[in-house]
Design a protein around this motif. Structure first.
Motif, PDB file in Angstrom:
ATOM      1  N   ASN A 238       0.649  -1.144   0.133  1.00 11.36           N
ATOM      2  CA  ASN A 238       0.086   0.007   0.020  1.00 11.36           C
ATOM      3  C   ASN A 238       0.881   1.382  -0.108  1.00 11.36           C
ATOM      4  OD1 ASN A 238      -2.667   1.576   1.539  1.00 11.36           O
ATOM      5  ND2 ASN A 238      -2.846   0.478  -0.276  1.00 11.36           N
ATOM      6  N   MET A 239       1.977   1.210   0.847  1.00 11.54           N
ATOM      7  CA  MET A 239       2.944   2.321   0.648  1.00 11.54           C
ATOM      8  C   MET A 239       3.348   2.575  -0.623  1.00 11.54           C
ATOM      9  SD  MET A 239       6.537   2.894   0.562  1.00 11.54           S
ATOM     10  CE  MET A 239       7.195   1.433   0.959  1.00 11.54           C
ATOM     11  N   LEU A 240       3.769   1.516  -1.554  1.00 10.72           N
ATOM     12  CA  LEU A 240       4.320   1.704  -2.674  1.00 10.72           C
ATOM     13  C   LEU A 240       3.377   1.862  -3.693  1.00 10.72           C
ATOM     14  CD1 LEU A 240       6.692  -1.495  -3.042  1.00 10.72           C
ATOM     15  CD2 LEU A 240       7.228   0.799  -2.653  1.00 10.72           C
ATOM     16  N   GLN A 241       1.816   1.624  -3.555  1.00 13.91           N
ATOM     17  CA  GLN A 241       0.941   2.059  -4.514  1.00 13.91           C
ATOM     18  C   GLN A 241       0.803   3.579  -4.175  1.00 13.91           C
ATOM     19  OE1 GLN A 241      -1.715  -0.786  -2.608  1.00 13.91           O
ATOM     20  NE2 GLN A 241      -1.993  -2.101  -4.462  1.00 13.91           N
ATOM     21  N   ILE A 242       0.740   3.961  -2.970  1.00 12.25           N
ATOM     22  CA  ILE A 242       0.426   5.294  -2.685  1.00 12.25           C
ATOM     23  C   ILE A 242       1.513   6.061  -3.430  1.00 12.25           C
ATOM     24  CG2 ILE A 242       0.503   7.169  -0.887  1.00 12.25           C
ATOM     25  CD1 ILE A 242      -0.682   4.890   0.970  1.00 12.25           C
ATOM     26  N   LYS A 243       2.737   5.654  -3.079  1.00  8.67           N
ATOM     27  CA  LYS A 243       3.720   6.455  -3.998  1.00  8.67           C
ATOM     28  C   LYS A 243       3.843   6.267  -5.384  1.00  8.67           C
ATOM     29  CE  LYS A 243       9.121   6.856  -3.639  1.00  8.67           C
ATOM     30  NZ  LYS A 243      10.209   6.241  -3.245  1.00  8.67           N
ATOM     31  N   ALA A 244       3.460   5.248  -6.030  1.00  5.72           N
ATOM     32  CA  ALA A 244       3.203   5.367  -7.331  1.00  5.72           C
ATOM     33  C   ALA A 244       2.100   6.300  -7.804  1.00  5.72           C
ATOM     34  CB  ALA A 244       3.050   3.949  -7.808  1.00  5.72           C
ATOM     35  N   TRP A 245       1.047   6.324  -7.044  1.00  8.48           N
ATOM     36  CA  TRP A 245       0.025   7.185  -7.204  1.00  8.48           C
ATOM     37  C   TRP A 245       0.446   8.855  -7.417  1.00  8.48           C
ATOM     38  CZ3 TRP A 245      -4.348   6.039  -9.883  1.00  8.48           C
ATOM     39  CH2 TRP A 245      -5.228   7.001 -10.026  1.00  8.48           C
ATOM     40  N   LEU A 246       1.316   9.028  -6.221  1.00  9.50           N
ATOM     41  CA  LEU A 246       1.708  10.603  -6.460  1.00  9.50           C
ATOM     42  C   LEU A 246       2.647  10.665  -7.442  1.00  9.50           C
ATOM     43  CD1 LEU A 246       2.290  10.740  -2.622  1.00  9.50           C
ATOM     44  CD2 LEU A 246       0.371  11.559  -3.740  1.00  9.50           C
ATOM     45  N   GLY A 247       3.402   9.626  -7.938  1.00  8.18           N
ATOM     46  CA  GLY A 247       4.019  10.075  -9.271  1.00  8.18           C
ATOM     47  C   GLY A 247       5.077  11.000  -9.197  1.00  8.18           C
ATOM     48  N   GLY A 248       5.353  11.917 -10.074  1.00  5.71           N
ATOM     49  CA  GLY A 248       6.340  12.653  -9.909  1.00  5.71           C
ATOM     50  C   GLY A 248       5.977  14.157  -9.220  1.00  5.71           C
ATOM     51  N   GLY A 249       4.873  14.289  -8.565  1.00  7.48           N
ATOM     52  CA  GLY A 249       4.297  15.351  -8.036  1.00  7.48           C
ATOM     53  C   GLY A 249       5.203  15.814  -6.690  1.00  7.48           C
ATOM     54  N   ILE A 250       5.995  14.931  -6.243  1.00 10.23           N
ATOM     55  CA  ILE A 250       6.422  15.252  -4.958  1.00 10.23           C
ATOM     56  C   ILE A 250       8.041  15.494  -5.244  1.00 10.23           C
ATOM     57  CG2 ILE A 250       7.122  14.080  -2.805  1.00 10.23           C
ATOM     58  CD1 ILE A 250       4.710  13.163  -2.526  1.00 10.23           C
ATOM     59  N   ASP A 251       8.545  16.393  -4.607  1.00 17.04           N
ATOM     60  CA  ASP A 251      10.111  16.684  -4.407  1.00 17.04           C
ATOM     61  C   ASP A 251      10.858  15.565  -3.478  1.00 17.04           C
ATOM     62  OD1 ASP A 251      10.163  18.054  -6.853  1.00 17.04           O
ATOM     63  OD2 ASP A 251       9.422  19.860  -5.662  1.00 17.04           O
ATOM     64  N   GLU A 252      11.606  14.994  -3.574  1.00 15.57           N
ATOM     65  CA  GLU A 252      12.182  14.279  -2.550  1.00 15.57           C
ATOM     66  C   GLU A 252      13.042  14.901  -1.522  1.00 15.57           C
ATOM     67  OE1 GLU A 252      15.237  11.039  -3.356  1.00 15.57           O
ATOM     68  OE2 GLU A 252      13.515   9.692  -3.821  1.00 15.57           O
ATOM     69  N   GLY A 253      12.821  15.004  -0.283  1.00 14.09           N
ATOM     70  CA  GLY A 253      13.621  15.462   0.774  1.00 14.09           C
ATOM     71  C   GLY A 253      13.275  17.015   0.936  1.00 14.09           C
ATOM     72  N   LYS A 254      12.150  17.481   0.124  1.00 13.03           N
ATOM     73  CA  LYS A 254      11.830  18.820   0.303  1.00 13.03           C
ATOM     74  C   LYS A 254      10.325  18.977   0.726  1.00 13.03           C
ATOM     75  CE  LYS A 254      14.934  20.208  -3.309  1.00 13.03           C
ATOM     76  NZ  LYS A 254      14.852  21.032  -4.532  1.00 13.03           N
ATOM     77  N   GLU A 255       9.505  18.097   0.897  1.00 11.58           N
ATOM     78  CA  GLU A 255       8.084  18.102   1.190  1.00 11.58           C
ATOM     79  C   GLU A 255       7.858  18.094   2.763  1.00 11.58           C
ATOM     80  OE1 GLU A 255       6.241  18.917  -1.260  1.00 11.58           O
ATOM     81  OE2 GLU A 255       7.255  17.870  -2.747  1.00 11.58           O
ATOM     82  N   ILE A 256       6.858  18.987   3.269  1.00  8.37           N
ATOM     83  CA  ILE A 256       6.640  19.298   4.607  1.00  8.37           C
ATOM     84  C   ILE A 256       4.867  18.539   4.552  1.00  8.37           C
ATOM     85  CG2 ILE A 256       6.290  20.630   6.431  1.00  8.37           C
ATOM     86  CD1 ILE A 256       8.363  22.313   5.253  1.00  8.37           C
ATOM     87  N   VAL A 257       4.681  17.539   5.402  1.00  5.36           N
ATOM     88  CA  VAL A 257       3.455  17.167   5.668  1.00  5.36           C
ATOM     89  C   VAL A 257       2.807  17.522   6.897  1.00  5.36           C
ATOM     90  CG1 VAL A 257       2.225  15.061   5.463  1.00  5.36           C
ATOM     91  CG2 VAL A 257       4.563  15.014   4.163  1.00  5.36           C
ATOM     92  N   LEU A 258       1.626  17.927   6.703  1.00 10.18           N
ATOM     93  CA  LEU A 258       0.808  18.241   8.239  1.00 10.18           C
ATOM     94  C   LEU A 258      -0.050  17.017   8.470  1.00 10.18           C
ATOM     95  CD1 LEU A 258       0.461  20.253  10.437  1.00 10.18           C
ATOM     96  CD2 LEU A 258      -1.365  21.104   9.010  1.00 10.18           C
ATOM     97  N   THR A 259       0.480  16.290   9.721  1.00  7.34           N
ATOM     98  CA  THR A 259      -0.362  15.310   9.945  1.00  7.34           C
ATOM     99  C   THR A 259      -1.311  15.392  11.255  1.00  7.34           C
ATOM    100  OG1 THR A 259       1.274  13.862   9.120  1.00  7.34           O
ATOM    101  CG2 THR A 259      -0.250  12.916  10.727  1.00  7.34           C
TER     102      THR A 259
END
Length: 561
Positions: free
Chosen positions: A240-261
């Motif tokens: 499921n983690m890999l499925q979510i990552k695949a779905w997000l595709g290239g929309g995310i920049d490695e090491g630069k995102e800030i996620v509010l949880t």
């Protein structure tokens, strides 16, 4: 016929995938979750991994502290496969404990800290929990049921324990000013920090850690009203983690995102999406301890340039009504995902108008670790739908006899994929009823558009959804029926603007002196707050079938007229 063409016919949603999203993932990329976590820690070492109340933890620190915690667990005699409950809100202690438990091979039993002693006892006894990490705010409840469980290792933590100098002030306010920690007396406890310190003297013992090993018991309600432990394996959660990552595709920049949880990590949505999937990008996860404190939640948008945000409809609705939130700078916000409950169209539209960002709705359930479908994040989300099946996931609509229905027909939504649970712990019959020929029978009534978008028509027949939490009528009825003044009771969900639905109970008195307040107070003593009925109606009798089964359907129809 070309195999790709045939797959498109069987899975029409693939033609709707945004460019770059694969039809399938490599489910064998990692043997276990520990391999995945260690890769993240090595790759993103000095980058910040988690933040709580201004205190940050790097990936390297997370790796070191989780090693110490795992070693401590083994030093206490806990063995791979033993069950350990994690019972706390979003604190830095959570990811440290979680990853430490996984490194030690223990099975994590995520526990809602708002559970009453009755609910805690059921979960701990059902899973045969041997150890617990618990915030001291909830220790008094543990004391009440400890003797009925197999728990012999208790690790206590406080809200401020990992916050450094600031932590002393936080704990003073929590304990002395707000008096949020009731008195308790538990035997042989150790603090979280002492456990970490002791762990330095030991090492984690080697053990076999296969892809099919169960690593999490995630509890869910059921049509019987009895909470069941969904057994999630390394494979389920990695997939499921890999499925979510695949779905997000290239929309995310490695090491630069800030996620509010703001969603609690003990909830499967935040556990898989926010914690695991975001770690794969080296993102910083800002943990919100109390999401009900809107001013502080809004403040996190000011302190950090939040780029990814997940939540439920009630939270989105509360934020768009907040004047301070309306005036924020949303230039950094890229991805917003709603789950846990239906996202209302009006909320999605207002959210887009205020933030300029599309609120993409998804669908999942605990038994699928949890994500099954979601809308694209490229701005093409289809309002009112739960989106498209994610990679390596097959979804179909079936009738009551299991026959697959064509597009446009209404039936049960069924799921097949590597994220589907192994089964319910110690519940063979319930597992058989839920998973048939590899298909997870969700009980949710849905329909598929011709191009592969899915829509929920109705939820499980009797389930009540309160702010994203499943409430099952049987549990409510079982509790209230134990009141000495109650003869009969039926629980249903009724619409509510704030939380989607609230619980209403129809009660036949056994003692005429019974009052509405008595019913509600009795429920508060035995159930989590969101399960407590907001409406109590006293009746002379309840509608029933000719064999005496109460007809909740009739009660719901009466309330819809």
């Amino acid at each position: 016929m070309d195999s790709n063409v045939k797959e498109m016919e069987n899975k029409p949603w693939l033609s709707q995938y945004p460019p770059g999203i694969p039809a399938n993932i490599d489910i064998d990329k990692y043997e276990n979750m520990v391999d995945f976590v260690n890769e993240c820690i090595q790759k993103f070492g000095d980058l910040p991994a988690f933040e709580n109340m201004g205190k940050r933890l790097t990936y390297k620190q997370l790796g070191k502290l989780s090693d110490q915690f795992g070693a401590y667990l083994h030093s206490r005699g806990l063995k791979p496969g033993d069950k350990i409950a994690l019972m706390m809100p979003n604190l830095l202690q959570f990811p440290i404990a979680l990853i430490g438990c996984l490194k030690a091979g223990l099975t994590v039993v995520n526990t809602n800290p708002l559970y009453t002693p009755r609910e805690m006892k059921h979960q701990f006894v059902d899973s045969d929990v041997k150890a617990i990490v618990i915030a001291d705010n909830f220790a008094a409840n543990l004391q009440k049921i400890l003797g009925d469980t197999s728990i012999n290792t208790i690790i206590l933590t406080s809200i401020g324990e990992m916050l450094g100098i600031k932590g002393s002030l936080v704990n003073f306010v929590v304990k002395r000013v707000k008096r949020m920690v009731p008195k308790y007396d538990l035997p042989n406890t150790v603090t979280f920090k002492d456990a970490l310190a002791t762990g330095k003297k030991f090492k984690i013992n080697d053990f076999e850690n296969r892809s099919d090993h169960v690593i999490v018991h995630q509890y869910t309600g059921g049509t019987t009203g009895v909470a069941k432990g969904a057994m999630l394996t390394n494979k389920n959660l990695i997939a499921n983690m890999l499925q979510i990552k695949a779905w997000l595709g290239g929309g995310i920049d490695e090491g630069k995102e800030i996620v509010l949880t703001p969603l609690p990590l003990y909830h499967i949505f935040a556990f898989t999406v926010n914690c695991m999937a975001m770690m794969s990008y080296g993102a910083l996860n800002v943990l919100v301890t109390n999401p009900r404190d809107l001013p502080k939640l809004v403040g996190e948008f000011t302190k950090n340039k939040i780029s990814i945000f997940t939540g439920v409809n009630t939270l989105f609705n509360a934020l768009i009504q907040n004047e301070a939130f309306q005036n924020l700078d949303f230039s950094s916000l890229k991805i917003v995902v709603g789950g846990g409950m239906a996202v209302q169209t009006a909320v999605s539209q207002k959210w887009k108008a205020i933030t300029g960002t599309t609120l993409s709705e998804g669908y999942g359930l605990t038994e699928a670790a949890p994500v099954v479908t979601t809308n694209p994040i490229d701005g093409s989300a289809r309002l009112g739908s739960i989106g498209l099946p994610i990679p390596s996931t097959d979804v179909r609509i079936a009738d009551e006899n299991g026959n697959v229905l064509p597009a446009g027909e209404v039936g049960e939504l069924q799921v097949k994929g590597p994220q589907v649970m192994k089964g319910y712990y110690n519940k063979f019959k319930e597992t058989e009823d839920m998973i048939k020929d590899g298909w997870l029978c969700t009980g949710d009534i849905a329909t598929m558009d011709a191009d592969g978008y899915f829509r929920i028509v109705d939820r499980k027949k009797d389930m009540i959804l309160v702010s994203g939490f499943n409430v099952y009528p049987n549990e409510i009825e079982d509790v209230i029926a134990q009141h000495p003044k109650v003869l009969e009771v039926a629980a249903i969900g009724i619409p509510d603007e704030k939380s989607g639905e609230v619980v209403k109970v129809c009660v036949v008195k056994d003692d005429k002196s019974l009052t509405e307040d008595e019913v509600k107070n009795y429920c508060r003593e035995n159930m989590t707050g969101y399960k407590v009925p907001k409406v109590v109606e006293f009746r002379d009798d309840l509608p029933k079938t000719n064999v005496g089964k109460i007809l909740r359907r009739v009660l719901k129809e009466e309330n819809s007229n």
